[in-house]
Design a protein around this motif. Sequence first.
Motif, mmCIF file in Angstrom:
data_model
loop_
_atom_site.group_PDB
_atom_site.id
_atom_site.type_symbol
_atom_site.label_atom_id
_atom_site.label_comp_id
_atom_site.label_asym_id
_atom_site.label_seq_id
_atom_site.Cartn_x
_atom_site.Cartn_y
_atom_site.Cartn_z
ATOM 1 N N TRP A 36 -10.148 29.307 64.700
ATOM 2 C CA TRP A 36 -11.494 29.679 64.243
ATOM 3 C C TRP A 36 -11.508 29.941 62.739
ATOM 4 O O TRP A 36 -12.434 29.513 62.041
ATOM 5 C CB TRP A 36 -11.993 30.913 64.987
ATOM 6 N N ASP A 37 -10.513 30.629 62.238
ATOM 7 C CA ASP A 37 -10.469 30.927 60.803
ATOM 8 C C ASP A 37 -10.444 29.634 59.975
ATOM 9 O O ASP A 37 -11.119 29.529 58.946
ATOM 10 C CB ASP A 37 -9.237 31.777 60.467
ATOM 11 N N ARG A 38 -9.658 28.643 60.428
ATOM 12 C CA ARG A 38 -9.608 27.365 59.705
ATOM 13 C C ARG A 38 -10.960 26.667 59.763
ATOM 14 O O ARG A 38 -11.438 26.111 58.763
ATOM 15 C CB ARG A 38 -8.517 26.458 60.297
ATOM 16 N N TYR A 39 -11.578 26.699 60.936
ATOM 17 C CA TYR A 39 -12.893 26.077 61.095
ATOM 18 C C TYR A 39 -13.922 26.758 60.198
ATOM 19 O O TYR A 39 -14.709 26.079 59.506
ATOM 20 C CB TYR A 39 -13.335 26.165 62.559
ATOM 21 N N ALA A 40 -13.945 28.094 60.184
ATOM 22 C CA ALA A 40 -14.898 28.833 59.356
ATOM 23 C C ALA A 40 -14.685 28.524 57.881
ATOM 24 O O ALA A 40 -15.648 28.329 57.124
ATOM 25 C CB ALA A 40 -14.768 30.336 59.620
ATOM 26 N N ALA A 41 -13.417 28.463 57.462
ATOM 27 C CA ALA A 41 -13.121 28.213 56.046
ATOM 28 C C ALA A 41 -13.588 26.822 55.627
ATOM 29 O O ALA A 41 -14.210 26.654 54.565
ATOM 30 C CB ALA A 41 -11.623 28.377 55.794
ATOM 31 N N LEU A 42 -13.307 25.810 56.450
ATOM 32 C CA LEU A 42 -13.680 24.442 56.096
ATOM 33 C C LEU A 42 -15.187 24.229 56.200
ATOM 34 O O LEU A 42 -15.814 23.682 55.282
ATOM 35 C CB LEU A 42 -12.955 23.444 56.997
ATOM 36 N N SER A 43 -15.773 24.634 57.320
ATOM 37 C CA SER A 43 -17.193 24.335 57.536
ATOM 38 C C SER A 43 -18.095 25.106 56.586
ATOM 39 O O SER A 43 -19.188 24.645 56.244
ATOM 40 C CB SER A 43 -17.580 24.617 58.992
ATOM 41 N N SER A 44 -17.669 26.287 56.142
ATOM 42 C CA SER A 44 -18.487 27.050 55.194
ATOM 43 C C SER A 44 -18.563 26.351 53.833
ATOM 44 O O SER A 44 -19.452 26.637 53.032
ATOM 45 C CB SER A 44 -17.924 28.464 55.014
ATOM 46 N N LYS A 45 -17.629 25.434 53.578
ATOM 47 C CA LYS A 45 -17.615 24.652 52.334
ATOM 48 C C LYS A 45 -18.257 23.279 52.536
ATOM 49 O O LYS A 45 -18.164 22.410 51.669
ATOM 50 C CB LYS A 45 -16.177 24.454 51.848
ATOM 51 N N ASP A 46 -18.880 23.071 53.697
ATOM 52 C CA ASP A 46 -19.478 21.779 54.053
ATOM 53 C C ASP A 46 -18.439 20.659 53.978
ATOM 54 O O ASP A 46 -18.727 19.529 53.577
ATOM 55 C CB ASP A 46 -20.669 21.447 53.143
ATOM 56 N N ASP A 47 -17.213 20.999 54.374
ATOM 57 C CA ASP A 47 -16.108 20.054 54.301
ATOM 58 C C ASP A 47 -16.102 19.187 55.558
ATOM 59 O O ASP A 47 -15.959 19.694 56.676
ATOM 60 C CB ASP A 47 -14.782 20.820 54.187
ATOM 61 N N PRO A 48 -16.251 17.867 55.406
ATOM 62 C CA PRO A 48 -16.263 16.998 56.590
ATOM 63 C C PRO A 48 -14.960 17.023 57.380
ATOM 64 O O PRO A 48 -14.925 16.601 58.540
ATOM 65 C CB PRO A 48 -16.545 15.608 56.001
ATOM 66 N N GLU A 49 -13.881 17.545 56.771
ATOM 67 C CA GLU A 49 -12.618 17.650 57.497
ATOM 68 C C GLU A 49 -12.688 18.684 58.621
ATOM 69 O O GLU A 49 -11.758 18.802 59.421
ATOM 70 C CB GLU A 49 -11.482 17.990 56.530
ATOM 71 N N SER A 50 -13.777 19.426 58.674
ATOM 72 C CA SER A 50 -13.997 20.344 59.801
ATOM 73 C C SER A 50 -13.889 19.608 61.123
ATOM 74 O O SER A 50 -13.532 20.192 62.161
ATOM 75 C CB SER A 50 -15.377 20.991 59.697
ATOM 76 N N GLY A 119 -21.877 24.200 61.103
ATOM 77 C CA GLY A 119 -20.808 25.000 60.542
ATOM 78 C C GLY A 119 -21.222 26.416 60.224
ATOM 79 O O GLY A 119 -22.365 26.831 60.465
ATOM 80 N N VAL A 120 -20.298 27.161 59.661
ATOM 81 C CA VAL A 120 -20.504 28.570 59.323
ATOM 82 C C VAL A 120 -21.107 28.670 57.926
ATOM 83 O O VAL A 120 -20.651 27.987 57.006
ATOM 84 C CB VAL A 120 -19.147 29.312 59.360
ATOM 85 N N PRO A 121 -22.149 29.484 57.745
ATOM 86 C CA PRO A 121 -22.726 29.627 56.397
ATOM 87 C C PRO A 121 -21.700 30.188 55.419
ATOM 88 O O PRO A 121 -20.814 30.966 55.791
ATOM 89 C CB PRO A 121 -23.881 30.616 56.611
ATOM 90 N N GLU A 122 -21.823 29.779 54.171
ATOM 91 C CA GLU A 122 -20.922 30.283 53.145
ATOM 92 C C GLU A 122 -21.115 31.778 52.968
ATOM 93 O O GLU A 122 -22.249 32.281 53.013
ATOM 94 C CB GLU A 122 -21.181 29.565 51.814
ATOM 95 N N ALA A 123 -20.015 32.498 52.799
ATOM 96 C CA ALA A 123 -20.086 33.954 52.656
ATOM 97 C C ALA A 123 -20.786 34.319 51.343
ATOM 98 O O ALA A 123 -20.570 33.695 50.305
ATOM 99 C CB ALA A 123 -18.691 34.550 52.685
ATOM 100 N N GLU A 124 -21.649 35.326 51.425
ATOM 101 C CA GLU A 124 -22.318 35.802 50.227
ATOM 102 C C GLU A 124 -21.369 36.692 49.436
ATOM 103 O O GLU A 124 -20.320 37.119 49.935
ATOM 104 C CB GLU A 124 -23.591 36.565 50.611
#
Length: 481
Positions: A36-50, A119-124
């Motif tokens: 989950w942490d990897r998914y959150a990190a990638l998807s919050s950056k709109d990274d297609p590698e998610s 994906g997960v929204p980018e952290a504020e």
Amino acid sequence: MRHWMLWHALFWSALLAGPAQANEELAAINSVSQAWDRYAALSSKDDPESVSLLPRASLDYFAFLRDAALYGSTEQVRRIPVSERTVVYTLRASMSPEQLAALDGAAIARHCFKAGLYGVPEAEDGESLPRLTHVTLIDGDRAVGELGPPTGTQFQYGPVLVDEVGQWKVRPESMALDGSALIQQQTTRAGLSETQMLEYLVGEFLHQPGPSLASLDRPMRDDAAARTRLNESWPQYEDTYRARLAATEKKANDGDALAMFAMGSVLYSGAMPQLVPKDTKRGVQWLERASDAGHVPASAALTVLLLQDYKPVKGKPVPPELIARTVVHTRRAAEGGVPVAMVALGNFIFNGAAGSRDCRQAEEWAARGEDAGIAQARNERVWYLATCPNPAQRDPARAMELAGHMIAKADTLPASELDTVAAALAASGRFGEAVDFQQRAIAKLDADHSQNRRGMQERLGRYQKRHDWVQDYNQYERPAP
């Protein structure tokens, strides 16, 4: 330290399950959290590698969204949860039919992550990405994560993850219904229609004013056979709830009081018949286990449910063992601060159903219930003080003092409260007024209260003979009519 709640929750199960099993489970839970942490990190950056963190089933789901955009009729698209409908409309607005048809599920998923549709929204600033505070393993190859500790009334369930060939992967569509509920809340709060909100969201993803939904409601390709296949491959969105229910049951079996309460509530109420059939017996069993574990809302529910479910047998009193069970839970709820349980406990104590009869203690519990907002508690307090069979605890003067508030609005009182005022007046030797109030009480009874009518008529006869009324019996020991 991030998973301290998780480690604490598993401590006792580790002792009971044995080192090997416990270590295996902890390793799996740690792997779930890391996935989950990897998914959150990638998807919050709109990274297609998610997409590399999604299982095959999720890629098939993105293929379904592609097909819904290409072939879905207006009626079909409107069946899709609103968060996913936004994706379908955005695909229609941003691609040609040929471009869409050329992409498989993985390519559609990459496009959706890159465009910020998933994906997960980018952290504020000053905040961190959402992490799993707890993980529940179910069926060996599935897990349900929680995005925060329990609120006291519910679990904050989040994503479902699956073990695919030894690697835990995230099913982002498992949060589709959560996202849809959030959008609906925002729509209501903003005073918009659903159509207006969808047009706004599509515009946000396209970085331009949103197109009219009317132009996006029609399928890109009119293909009846494809529409039929779309119905046949329709996602089971409720599977998320099935997984969460399975996680809740596992927690309940592991001794979690909130989970026991949740299982009991679902089974007793039948609120989710498509997931679990109504079973009031099992529901009560779970609620009793939750109450035994100290869950006050479960105790409060049982205060009502146990007697509510009892079917009276003509000529028989309520079984003493059922009263005893109810009293246990009622006392827990009352001591836990539940107002209605305070009044109910007072009634049990007054009748001697919770041990020896104690009218003063009964009145004190009713007084606490009244202070907490239970209006009918005043009636109970007056009755206990006026009709207590223990002369040392009977207090007609105090009963009349409390009844003054009721007498001032006599014209609006129901029959039961007029009956109580009459008892207080008789206890104070004011028999003429007692007769008047008792007659008014009887006049307000309807035909369905024959047993109450007999009791009121009996009291009226006593007042007419200038005798007061003492309740020297336990109402729960009286045979059903």
